[in-house]
Design a protein around this motif. Structure first.
Motif, PDB file in Angstrom:
ATOM      1  N   THR A  19       0.839  -1.210   0.000  1.00  0.00           N
ATOM      2  CA  THR A  19       0.000   0.000   0.000  1.00  0.00           C
ATOM      3  C   THR A  19       0.867   1.251   0.000  1.00  0.00           C
ATOM      4  O   THR A  19       0.615   2.203  -0.754  1.00  0.00           O
ATOM      5  N   VAL A  22       2.698   1.487  -3.552  1.00  0.00           N
ATOM      6  CA  VAL A  22       1.865   1.799  -4.715  1.00  0.00           C
ATOM      7  C   VAL A  22       1.157   3.139  -4.570  1.00  0.00           C
ATOM      8  O   VAL A  22       1.054   3.912  -5.519  1.00  0.00           O
ATOM      9  N   THR A  23       0.684   3.427  -3.376  1.00  0.00           N
ATOM     10  CA  THR A  23      -0.127   4.633  -3.182  1.00  0.00           C
ATOM     11  C   THR A  23       0.730   5.858  -2.880  1.00  0.00           C
ATOM     12  O   THR A  23       0.373   6.974  -3.252  1.00  0.00           O
ATOM     13  N   TYR A  25       4.439   5.857  -3.056  1.00  0.00           N
ATOM     14  CA  TYR A  25       5.805   5.806  -3.598  1.00  0.00           C
ATOM     15  C   TYR A  25       6.853   5.761  -2.486  1.00  0.00           C
ATOM     16  O   TYR A  25       7.865   6.449  -2.518  1.00  0.00           O
ATOM     17  N   ALA A  76       0.264  12.445   2.764  1.00  0.00           N
ATOM     18  CA  ALA A  76      -0.619  13.287   1.943  1.00  0.00           C
ATOM     19  C   ALA A  76       0.155  13.928   0.798  1.00  0.00           C
ATOM     20  O   ALA A  76      -0.333  13.989  -0.337  1.00  0.00           O
ATOM     21  N   MET A  79       0.742  11.305  -1.837  1.00  0.00           N
ATOM     22  CA  MET A  79      -0.491  10.859  -2.505  1.00  0.00           C
ATOM     23  C   MET A  79      -1.023  11.935  -3.441  1.00  0.00           C
ATOM     24  O   MET A  79      -1.516  11.640  -4.519  1.00  0.00           O
ATOM     25  N   LEU A  80      -0.931  13.185  -3.011  1.00  0.00           N
ATOM     26  CA  LEU A  80      -1.485  14.277  -3.814  1.00  0.00           C
ATOM     27  C   LEU A  80      -0.471  14.875  -4.782  1.00  0.00           C
ATOM     28  O   LEU A  80      -0.829  15.662  -5.649  1.00  0.00           O
ATOM     29  N   GLU A  82       1.835  16.971  -3.966  1.00  0.00           N
ATOM     30  CA  GLU A  82       2.027  18.381  -3.616  1.00  0.00           C
ATOM     31  C   GLU A  82       3.030  18.487  -2.479  1.00  0.00           C
ATOM     32  O   GLU A  82       3.153  17.575  -1.659  1.00  0.00           O
ATOM     33  N   GLU A  89      -6.032  17.229   5.030  1.00  0.00           N
ATOM     34  CA  GLU A  89      -5.530  16.330   3.980  1.00  0.00           C
ATOM     35  C   GLU A  89      -4.641  15.245   4.572  1.00  0.00           C
ATOM     36  O   GLU A  89      -4.676  14.090   4.141  1.00  0.00           O
ATOM     37  N   ALA A  92      -6.891  12.754   6.221  1.00  0.00           N
ATOM     38  CA  ALA A  92      -7.597  11.965   5.199  1.00  0.00           C
ATOM     39  C   ALA A  92      -6.659  10.949   4.563  1.00  0.00           C
ATOM     40  O   ALA A  92      -7.064   9.812   4.287  1.00  0.00           O
ATOM     41  N   ALA A  93      -5.422  11.362   4.348  1.00  0.00           N
ATOM     42  CA  ALA A  93      -4.454  10.442   3.736  1.00  0.00           C
ATOM     43  C   ALA A  93      -4.187   9.261   4.659  1.00  0.00           C
ATOM     44  O   ALA A  93      -4.184   8.099   4.230  1.00  0.00           O
ATOM     45  N   CYS A  95      -6.156   8.116   6.984  1.00  0.00           N
ATOM     46  CA  CYS A  95      -7.362   7.279   7.046  1.00  0.00           C
ATOM     47  C   CYS A  95      -7.500   6.416   5.792  1.00  0.00           C
ATOM     48  O   CYS A  95      -7.894   5.248   5.876  1.00  0.00           O
ATOM     49  N   GLU A  96      -7.201   6.979   4.641  1.00  0.00           N
ATOM     50  CA  GLU A  96      -7.340   6.173   3.415  1.00  0.00           C
ATOM     51  C   GLU A  96      -6.289   5.064   3.370  1.00  0.00           C
ATOM     52  O   GLU A  96      -6.576   3.949   2.927  1.00  0.00           O
ATOM     53  N   ASN A  99      -7.584   2.467   5.544  1.00  0.00           N
ATOM     54  CA  ASN A  99      -8.690   1.798   4.857  1.00  0.00           C
ATOM     55  C   ASN A  99      -8.171   0.738   3.879  1.00  0.00           C
ATOM     56  O   ASN A  99      -8.649  -0.402   3.850  1.00  0.00           O
ATOM     57  N   ILE A 100      -7.174   1.113   3.107  1.00  0.00           N
ATOM     58  CA  ILE A 100      -6.643   0.180   2.105  1.00  0.00           C
ATOM     59  C   ILE A 100      -5.917  -0.980   2.794  1.00  0.00           C
ATOM     60  O   ILE A 100      -6.099  -2.146   2.435  1.00  0.00           O
TER      61      ILE A 100
ATOM     62  N   GLU B  11     -13.631   8.643   0.466  1.00  0.00           N
ATOM     63  CA  GLU B  11     -12.416   9.362   0.866  1.00  0.00           C
ATOM     64  C   GLU B  11     -12.057  10.431  -0.164  1.00  0.00           C
ATOM     65  O   GLU B  11     -11.769  10.126  -1.328  1.00  0.00           O
ATOM     66  N   ILE B  13      -9.444  12.190  -0.536  1.00  0.00           N
ATOM     67  CA  ILE B  13      -8.091  12.132  -1.093  1.00  0.00           C
ATOM     68  C   ILE B  13      -8.024  11.142  -2.254  1.00  0.00           C
ATOM     69  O   ILE B  13      -7.314  11.364  -3.240  1.00  0.00           O
ATOM     70  N   ILE B  17      -7.062  11.736  -6.231  1.00  0.00           N
ATOM     71  CA  ILE B  17      -6.084  10.952  -6.992  1.00  0.00           C
ATOM     72  C   ILE B  17      -6.706  10.446  -8.296  1.00  0.00           C
ATOM     73  O   ILE B  17      -6.109  10.548  -9.370  1.00  0.00           O
ATOM     74  N   GLN B  20      -7.005  13.259 -10.738  1.00  0.00           N
ATOM     75  CA  GLN B  20      -5.721  13.580 -11.376  1.00  0.00           C
ATOM     76  C   GLN B  20      -5.402  12.593 -12.490  1.00  0.00           C
ATOM     77  O   GLN B  20      -4.911  12.975 -13.553  1.00  0.00           O
ATOM     78  N   THR B  87     -10.950  -2.182  -2.303  1.00  0.00           N
ATOM     79  CA  THR B  87     -10.029  -3.110  -1.652  1.00  0.00           C
ATOM     80  C   THR B  87     -10.573  -4.542  -1.682  1.00  0.00           C
ATOM     81  O   THR B  87      -9.926  -5.448  -1.179  1.00  0.00           O
ATOM     82  N   PRO B 108      -4.513  -1.222  -3.238  1.00  0.00           N
ATOM     83  CA  PRO B 108      -3.952  -0.012  -3.828  1.00  0.00           C
ATOM     84  C   PRO B 108      -3.745  -0.187  -5.331  1.00  0.00           C
ATOM     85  O   PRO B 108      -3.398  -1.268  -5.784  1.00  0.00           O
ATOM     86  N   THR B 110      -2.141   1.440  -9.122  1.00  0.00           N
ATOM     87  CA  THR B 110      -1.188   2.364  -9.749  1.00  0.00           C
ATOM     88  C   THR B 110      -1.922   3.167 -10.817  1.00  0.00           C
ATOM     89  O   THR B 110      -3.006   2.774 -11.267  1.00  0.00           O
TER      90      THR B 110
END
Lengths: 161, 127
Positions: A19, A22-23, A25, A76, A79-80, A82, A89, A92-93, A95-96, A99-100, B11, B13, B17, B20, B87, B108, B110
């Motif tokens: 996770t 991939v999400t 890097y 965050a 993921m974004l 930025e 943010e 949220a990052a 939490c996500e 979640n994953i 979510e 965020i 993604i 984008q 998921t 996740p 890519t």
């Protein structure tokens, strides 16, 4: 609840590292590499920011994902794509990511065609773990080191009644 | 033709993604609309013309599968291309989604994986 702890650790390790890679890097490193980068690997639980996500169904329990400040800020941003992110943010990052990761861990507990349903993640105190400990849940702990920081994962589980 | 896309995902965020990635693809994207759960998603579908749906499964209020049951029972909505982004790990449940003709991307994910799934929607070049 009897679980094969080695198999569960393998499940968790794969879910966490994949996770984050991939999400966000982020890539696995050794603890001493983090220390060379000036990141304290002996950080106490009180200094971590955590997200908790509960699950029910084939088994019930919770997954706590707690990260140090470096990782909390980087999730965050990565993921974004930025440089800076707001607190919302960052939460949220985290939490996500929780979640994953949880979504990829709970299939471990599936049995007889029954799966686990996961509930929405929340930013929560790592201290809430004590609630699960006091209720007799089994648990497994895992620490992940990536090139942006540390993630501590604790899974609490028991058979659904 | 510009594609109006609806992202149904709790979510924010992850919605960002996906947005984008859509904007970074070669798809002619029109409006990108967002909903936080299946109920909100249906409300958007009732008020806007949508050409592509990206839907999470596990969401509060109404989950993605329940929302998609409503979508597929409606003659005016059933032909909208759908990609489920989740998921979900249970092989039987994933097979059931694919058998319904829906795309599936496991989280996740890519950028490449999501773009490949978008490309399956009609041989669109999304590189």
């Amino acid at each position: 609840m009897l679980v094969d702890k080695e198999k569960l650790e393998s499940y968790v390790s794969k879910a966490v590292y994949r996770t984050l890679e991939v999400t966000c890097y982020m890539f696995p490193v050794e603890a001493d590499e983090l220390q060379e980068m000036g990141i304290d690997t002996n950080v106490s639980d009180d200094e971590l920011t955590s997200s908790v996500i509960t699950f029910e169904g084939a088994a019930e329990g919770a997954v706590f994902i707690a990260v140090n400040d470096d990782l909390y800020h980087a999730l965050a941003s990565n993921m974004l794509g930025e440089d800076t992110a707001s607190k919302d943010e960052k939460d949220a990052a985290l939490c996500e990511i929780a979640n994953i990761i949880c979504g990829n861990i709970v299939p471990f507990f599936a049995k007889n065609g029954e799966i686990c349903k996961i509930n929405p993640p929340e930013i929560g105190s790592f201290k809430n773990k004590k609630l699960f400990e006091s209720k007799g849940y089994g648990h497994e702990k895992f620490e992940a080191y990536v090139d942006e920081g540390i993630a501590k994962v604790t899974i609490y589980f028991k058979d659904a009644d | 033709m510009n594609l109006n896309v609806l992202i149904v995902e709790d979510e924010q965020i992850t919605r960002s993604i996906i947005k984008q990635i859509l904007l970074d693809s070669n798809l002619d994207i029109g409006d990108i609309l967002e909903a936080e759960n299946g109920r909100e998603g249906l409300d958007v579908l009732n008020s806007q013309k949508i050409d592509l749906l990206l839907v999470d499964i596990y969401m509060p209020v109404m989950d993605g599968l329940e929302m998609l049951e409503h979508v597929m029972s409606r003659p005016d909505l059933k032909d909208i291309p759908v990609i489920v982004v989740s998921t979900e790990n249970d092989d039987k449940r994933v097979d059931a989604i694919i058998r319904k003709g829906l795309g599936f991307v496991h989280k996740p994910f890519t950028k490449v994986l999501l773009k490949k799934e978008l490309a399956k929607l009609g041989g669109i070049d999304v590189s």
